[in-house]
Design a protein around this motif. Structure first.
Motif, PDB file in Angstrom:
ATOM      1  N   UNK A 295       0.943  -1.281  -0.073  1.00 62.03           N
ATOM      2  CA  UNK A 295      -0.033  -0.231   0.058  1.00 62.03           C
ATOM      3  C   UNK A 295       1.062   1.135   0.154  1.00 62.03           C
ATOM      4  N   UNK A 296       0.650   2.281  -0.801  1.00 59.89           N
ATOM      5  CA  UNK A 296       1.172   3.393  -0.771  1.00 59.89           C
ATOM      6  C   UNK A 296       0.309   4.688  -1.074  1.00 59.89           C
ATOM      7  N   UNK A 297       1.125   5.850  -0.853  1.00 64.84           N
ATOM      8  CA  UNK A 297       0.008   7.113  -1.059  1.00 64.84           C
ATOM      9  C   UNK A 297       0.896   8.241  -1.052  1.00 64.84           C
ATOM     10  N   UNK A 298       0.112   9.426  -1.133  1.00 65.68           N
ATOM     11  CA  UNK A 298       0.790  10.779  -1.042  1.00 65.68           C
ATOM     12  C   UNK A 298       0.306  11.390   0.012  1.00 65.68           C
ATOM     13  N   UNK A 299       1.262  11.816   0.776  1.00 60.37           N
ATOM     14  CA  UNK A 299       0.691  12.640   2.008  1.00 60.37           C
ATOM     15  C   UNK A 299       0.864  14.249   1.738  1.00 60.37           C
ATOM     16  N   UNK A 300       0.059  14.921   2.492  1.00 65.31           N
ATOM     17  CA  UNK A 300      -0.072  16.426   2.066  1.00 65.31           C
ATOM     18  C   UNK A 300      -0.164  17.228   3.362  1.00 65.31           C
ATOM     19  N   UNK A 301      -0.113  18.780   3.011  1.00 64.97           N
ATOM     20  CA  UNK A 301      -0.331  19.785   4.128  1.00 64.97           C
ATOM     21  C   UNK A 301      -1.694  20.416   3.721  1.00 64.97           C
ATOM     22  N   UNK A 302      -2.348  20.785   4.715  1.00 62.41           N
ATOM     23  CA  UNK A 302      -3.500  21.338   4.617  1.00 62.41           C
ATOM     24  C   UNK A 302      -3.613  22.606   5.763  1.00 62.41           C
ATOM     25  N   UNK A 303      -4.606  23.663   5.546  1.00 67.84           N
ATOM     26  CA  UNK A 303      -4.765  24.793   6.375  1.00 67.84           C
ATOM     27  C   UNK A 303      -6.095  24.610   6.889  1.00 67.84           C
ATOM     28  N   UNK A 304      -6.382  24.415   8.251  1.00 66.57           N
ATOM     29  CA  UNK A 304      -7.769  24.698   8.755  1.00 66.57           C
ATOM     30  C   UNK A 304      -8.516  26.043   8.308  1.00 66.57           C
ATOM     31  N   UNK A 305      -9.860  26.078   8.412  1.00 70.04           N
ATOM     32  CA  UNK A 305     -10.551  27.160   8.032  1.00 70.04           C
ATOM     33  C   UNK A 305     -10.446  28.199   8.875  1.00 70.04           C
ATOM     34  N   UNK A 306     -10.087  27.945  10.065  1.00 73.77           N
ATOM     35  CA  UNK A 306     -10.032  28.985  11.290  1.00 73.77           C
ATOM     36  C   UNK A 306      -8.493  29.391  11.551  1.00 73.77           C
ATOM     37  N   UNK A 307      -7.729  29.007  10.591  1.00 73.29           N
ATOM     38  CA  UNK A 307      -6.108  29.443  10.724  1.00 73.29           C
ATOM     39  C   UNK A 307      -6.066  30.784  10.885  1.00 73.29           C
ATOM     40  N   UNK A 308      -5.152  31.332  11.975  1.00 73.31           N
ATOM     41  CA  UNK A 308      -4.871  32.631  11.850  1.00 73.31           C
ATOM     42  C   UNK A 308      -3.888  33.171  10.607  1.00 73.31           C
ATOM     43  N   UNK A 309      -2.938  32.328  10.465  1.00 79.61           N
ATOM     44  CA  UNK A 309      -1.814  32.778   9.731  1.00 79.61           C
ATOM     45  C   UNK A 309      -1.828  32.130   8.297  1.00 79.61           C
ATOM     46  N   UNK A 310      -3.022  32.313   7.555  1.00 75.77           N
ATOM     47  CA  UNK A 310      -3.235  31.476   6.336  1.00 75.77           C
ATOM     48  C   UNK A 310      -2.126  32.088   5.368  1.00 75.77           C
ATOM     49  N   UNK A 311      -1.792  33.135   5.211  1.00 71.89           N
ATOM     50  CA  UNK A 311      -0.899  33.687   4.181  1.00 71.89           C
ATOM     51  C   UNK A 311       0.420  32.941   4.554  1.00 71.89           C
ATOM     52  N   UNK A 312       0.789  32.780   5.701  1.00 75.22           N
ATOM     53  CA  UNK A 312       2.088  32.209   6.032  1.00 75.22           C
ATOM     54  C   UNK A 312       2.173  30.648   5.873  1.00 75.22           C
ATOM     55  N   UNK A 313       1.003  30.234   6.030  1.00 76.02           N
ATOM     56  CA  UNK A 313       0.966  28.810   5.745  1.00 76.02           C
ATOM     57  C   UNK A 313       1.313  28.488   4.324  1.00 76.02           C
ATOM     58  N   UNK A 314       0.496  29.333   3.537  1.00 75.26           N
ATOM     59  CA  UNK A 314       0.479  29.268   2.134  1.00 75.26           C
ATOM     60  C   UNK A 314       2.050  29.120   1.517  1.00 75.26           C
ATOM     61  N   UNK A 315       2.767  30.332   2.171  1.00 73.48           N
ATOM     62  CA  UNK A 315       4.261  30.451   1.690  1.00 73.48           C
ATOM     63  C   UNK A 315       5.031  29.378   2.057  1.00 73.48           C
ATOM     64  N   UNK A 316       4.787  28.925   3.086  1.00 68.46           N
ATOM     65  CA  UNK A 316       5.716  27.867   3.715  1.00 68.46           C
ATOM     66  C   UNK A 316       5.210  26.536   2.894  1.00 68.46           C
ATOM     67  N   UNK A 317       4.120  26.404   2.624  1.00 72.52           N
ATOM     68  CA  UNK A 317       3.686  25.127   1.913  1.00 72.52           C
ATOM     69  C   UNK A 317       4.037  25.194   0.513  1.00 72.52           C
ATOM     70  N   UNK A 318       4.256  26.237  -0.139  1.00 72.33           N
ATOM     71  CA  UNK A 318       5.019  26.648  -1.274  1.00 72.33           C
ATOM     72  C   UNK A 318       6.648  26.475  -1.381  1.00 72.33           C
ATOM     73  N   UNK A 319       7.107  26.710  -0.184  1.00 69.64           N
ATOM     74  CA  UNK A 319       8.450  26.496   0.005  1.00 69.64           C
ATOM     75  C   UNK A 319       8.569  24.905   0.133  1.00 69.64           C
ATOM     76  N   UNK A 320       7.885  24.355   0.906  1.00 70.29           N
ATOM     77  CA  UNK A 320       7.981  22.814   0.928  1.00 70.29           C
ATOM     78  C   UNK A 320       7.880  22.169  -0.314  1.00 70.29           C
ATOM     79  N   UNK A 321       7.437  22.792  -1.431  1.00 68.15           N
ATOM     80  CA  UNK A 321       7.025  22.032  -2.750  1.00 68.15           C
ATOM     81  C   UNK A 321       8.386  22.379  -3.798  1.00 68.15           C
ATOM     82  N   UNK A 322       9.170  23.227  -3.184  1.00 65.18           N
ATOM     83  CA  UNK A 322      10.308  23.939  -4.327  1.00 65.18           C
ATOM     84  C   UNK A 322      11.369  22.660  -4.398  1.00 65.18           C
TER      85      UNK A 322
END
Length: 391
Positions: A295-322
């Motif tokens: 069995x295999x899969x892809x693991x992910x990162x997600x942002x909760x709907x009530x996150x304080x730092x949504x912008x920071x979370x997106x920028x960090x997620x983008x860096x993790x994809x670099x």
């Protein structure tokens, strides 16, 4: 009405400019934010990698990333549910979370995720779309989580003690019966334990098709009958006669190193190499899979709907994809977690590093089996605990 070639080109340039402007705005908003990243903290290699990524985020983007080390993602899901129910709509305690499978499904179905955002990340263009990055345990991701890495169930043994490993569920049963008390698996709902049970289900179910659909009582009863019969046979030959189970894969690695067990398991095909380097396993340790696949899969990162730092979370997620971050993560000497990027599109040095192997790592080609639908996990865990958990 058809657009002229010039008009279509102009429209494309305009869309690109708009996307660039939106990302610049997000980057500016992210500066100075603190991102609380809830992620599994049970591996020194993972923790070390995230420490590096956090330092890079601080230097490059002015973001303070705090790794909140967790043991069970389901508890994080409950926290999001509780906060939103209590009215914490914009000041949640979680900004980014490492998630997939039934936990993603529960969050998405509950309307508890921010998005869609993942496919708007600049580094999304590097992602290998041939990997299952747009579906998570048969649940469409639809931009609500960003892929981070790949994983596959892998078994570990010591060649000095187990030169010929079991290559199927039937082999494992015979192996356990021939080596009483030297085989086990983590107790569900531990992630690795549940994954092992799903592996057996995928191999033993007489009809695989229902496993890719939402579970129903009838489908569950039909598909799992052979699984429970198998475990009833297996458990008496396990460590402590199947009356108790290791708490985690980490504990199994220690037991393998001590000679208490003959087989351990992991969801990282390169983990054994790291365990050899850190002297947790002998140099004779090796990785293997089942002939019919694991069995295999892809693991992910997600942002909760009530996150304080949504912008920071997106920028960090983008860096993790670099390319840089993914290459470092795939480096066996750092972590050895599989990349989600299209390797052919990366610089030659990155390609070489990602494809590099090390003693102990999985070196054979093992077919990847698709995860069952996310809804099967809770049903399997509940039934397993009812049958075996109270012993």
């Amino acid at each position: 009405m058809k657009l002229s070639r010039f008009a279509a080109l102009a429209l494309g340039v305009g869309v690109a400019a708009l996307a660039h402007a939106d990302w610049s705005r997000i980057q500016n908003e992210a500066k100075g934010q603190t991102v609380y990243f809830n992620a599994w903290g049970g591996s020194e290699a993972t923790n070390g990698y995230l420490s590096w990524a956090a330092k890079e985020a601080k230097t490059r983007f002015g973001i303070d990333v705090r790794h909140v080390k967790i043991t069970d993602t389901a508890e994080v899901v409950k926290r999001v549910q509780t906060e939103v129910a209590a009215g914490r709509k914009t000041d949640g305690s979680i900004d980014l979370m490492w998630v997939n499978g039934e936990n993603f499904s529960n969050l998405k179905n509950g309307g508890l995720l921010f998005g869609p955002w993942a496919q708007s990340l600049p580094n999304w263009g590097l992602v290998d779309l041939n990997k299952p990055v747009r579906s998570d345990f048969s649940v469409p991701t639809e931009g609500y989580e960003s892929p981070w890495g790949t994983a596959q169930l892998t078994f570990i043994a010591d060649r000095a003690k187990t030169p010929v490993p079991p290559r199927s569920a039937a082999d494992l049963l015979s192996f356990a019966q021939a080596n009483p008390g030297r085989v086990s698996y983590p107790k569900p709902p531990d992630f690795h334990g549940t994954t092992f049970v799903k592996q057996l289900l995928l191999e033993l179910a007489p009809n695989k098709a229902p496993l890719q659909q939402a579970v129903t009582p009838g489908a569950f009863a039909s598909a799992t009958q052979t699984l429970w019969a198998y475990l009833d046979q297996l458990h008496p030959s396990l460590w402590r006669n199947g009356q108790s189970f290791p708490a985690s894969a980490t504990e199994m690695h220690r037991m393998l190193g001590d000679g208490e067990l003959k087989v351990s398991l992991t969801f990282n095909p390169n983990e054994a190499a790291n365990l050899i380097v850190t002297k947790q396993l002998p140099a004779t340790a090796y990785s293997f899979g089942f002939t019919g696949g694991t069995i295999g899969n892809v693991h992910f990162v997600a942002i909760p709907v009530n996150a304080r730092a949504k912008a920071g979370a997106q920028v960090f997620a983008n860096f993790l994809l670099s390319a840089e971050a993914q290459t470092r993560k795939a480096d066996i000497s750092v972590w050895g977690d599989g990349t989600v990027l299209d390797v052919s599109r990366l610089p030659a040095a990155s390609q070489a590093l990602i494809r590099k192997t090390a003693p102990g790592a999985l070196s054979e080609a093992v077919p990847t089996l698709a995860e069952p639908h996310a809804s099967w996990v809770e049903a399997l865990e509940a039934e397993w605990l009812q049958r075996y958990g109270a012993r």
